[in-house]
Design a protein around this motif. Sequence first.
Motif: not given
Lengths: 133, 484
Positions: A49-54, A75-84, B131-136, B142-149
């Motif tokens: 996660r520390k290496t991830i960029r948007p 899979f969903y958790l992986t996406q949840y963890t690595l967002a954005p 965690w697959s919809i709402w909090n995701l 929040f994390r996306g910054g200007t790339l929030w879209r």
Amino acid sequence: MARHTLAVIALAAVALCSTFWTLLDFLGDYSHNRIFGVAAFESRFDELRKTIRPRTVYGYLSDNARNDPSAGAEFYLTQYTLAPAIVKPTPDEPLVVVNLHVPKPDQKLLQANKLVLVQNFGSGVLLCRRVQR
Amino acid sequence: MTFVCLAVVWLTGFGLVRGMFPRPLEWSLHNVLLLSLGIGAGAGIASCLWFLTLLLAGPNFALLASVTGGAAIAALAFALLTRRQGTLLAWAEGPEVPGYLPGLFLLAIALAATTFVILVVSNPHGEQAAWSIWNLRARFLFRGGTLWRDAFSNDLSWSHPDYPLLLPGLIALCWKLAGHESTGAPIAIALLFTLGTAGVLTGALGALRGKTQALVGGTLLLGTTSFIALSAAEYGDVPLSFYILSTVALLCLQDRHPEDLRFSALAGLMAGFAAWTRNDGLIFLGAVIVARVLAMVRVRERAGFTPLAQMLRLIAGLAAPLAVVLFFKLRVGGASEFRSAKPAVVLQHLADPGRWILTLEGLVVMLFAMGGFLIPIVLVLALYWYLVRFQVDARDRAALATGAIALGLTLAMQMLVDLLFAGNLGVEINTSFERYLLQLWPAGVLLFFLAASPLRLTAAEKPAPKGKVSRKAPKPSRRVAETR
């Protein structure tokens, strides 16, 4: 009056006993640690996660069996963890996050999906590159 | 900081509703109801303002903080500077409350609170849909910054990027103002909406039917384990149930106080926020308008009844949140799963009798299984009805009809959508039908106890002639609220 009292007592008793009964179930699950741990899953991905960029798009591969009910959830958790960053449920991407349940990389699985290891983050989390042929 | 942010959001909502229904600040049913309604009003206003600010200026901390704080100050100023006295919502006249009833209600609160705490402590990120919809979505925003879209990318089609943003927006706003992510924000929001739902149900029943019915209704809602678990799961269903309940409750209060059209305006606002919470809320919004028109046609001969003025207030109230929802749907949100549905497949589903039977079977099974009760709650409510019976006050007929039609239409539409579009209908029934029922459950409880006969639980209470009290009693004694 007795009919009304009976109605209220019956309704309240069913509601409260049901809550109490379910509460005991929840307490049992909690005390026996039978809850699926999101935090534990996330901590495996801390280094990656520390290496991830948007706006990075990753593929995804796991050693879960096809009919494993937890495959989708992981899979969903992986996406949840690595967002954005965006994680797609396919290994057909230039960079692929591999989620294994064994500490050592499964070379057969990687080769079968034309992947070469870029970095091993430990705990079964790998970053791989897809080989273009 | 997260909790300060949520307190500001709550104050914004409380300021607005207090400005609409001003009364002295004291411990009263009126203020409990306003505090409860304020939770949803504040959450809706804050998330709509957050979305518009994000859209116009990006994730600018200073601007977001100014807009959120400014809205709270404006709402509080509106509340404090309003000099007129509005409708007072006091306990309705009713029989004496037996001593054990408040005890049962407090026990229900304690058990519900313990259940909620155990569930969120063991699962602070919520259940899978959280965690697959709402909090995701909140994390992307929040994390996306200007790339929030990117939160609405078609690559995330499995996470329903067309779902409205009240919940993820509010979480992202709290994180942005706090400066960091935490599980505390979604948990606190879930708790607030649960408290708000219980508060609105108990408060509205108290104002409409008296303390006894309010305590029984509140005990039943807080004793619905699935409802409390759904809240701790951090899904959008409990916030939606709050807005559905608030809309129905305010329309009930409107019919008791036809001279004060602010009830309709606030009901419209709540219905609009329902649409900003989930797609099911959009269905409810359409259903409540249809239901209100149908109910008004039935009772148009009542004195002091102003259907056109009420409808205009209702529409005025929902206009702003609905505009935000439509803009989001048309310009920001991702593709809906329904857009990719092939018309031939939809028609095939429609013409398949097996799917209709499966849907009806699923509904019947879920009606018996819902709520996590040891005995099916439909049977318990049937027993309650057998013992107590219904006695509908003439003043409540339009409100009851509105609520019942709106809830029925909403449920029918939700099931029809599944019947037409769901790939695996069996799985959809198992995962969705109980949630549909729980979304409507608090409003259903309100309508049930609004229709039920007054309870006589103490020996001192003299039984009144059945069915004639409300209509033949002199008007001043029927009035439960004074309007100045």
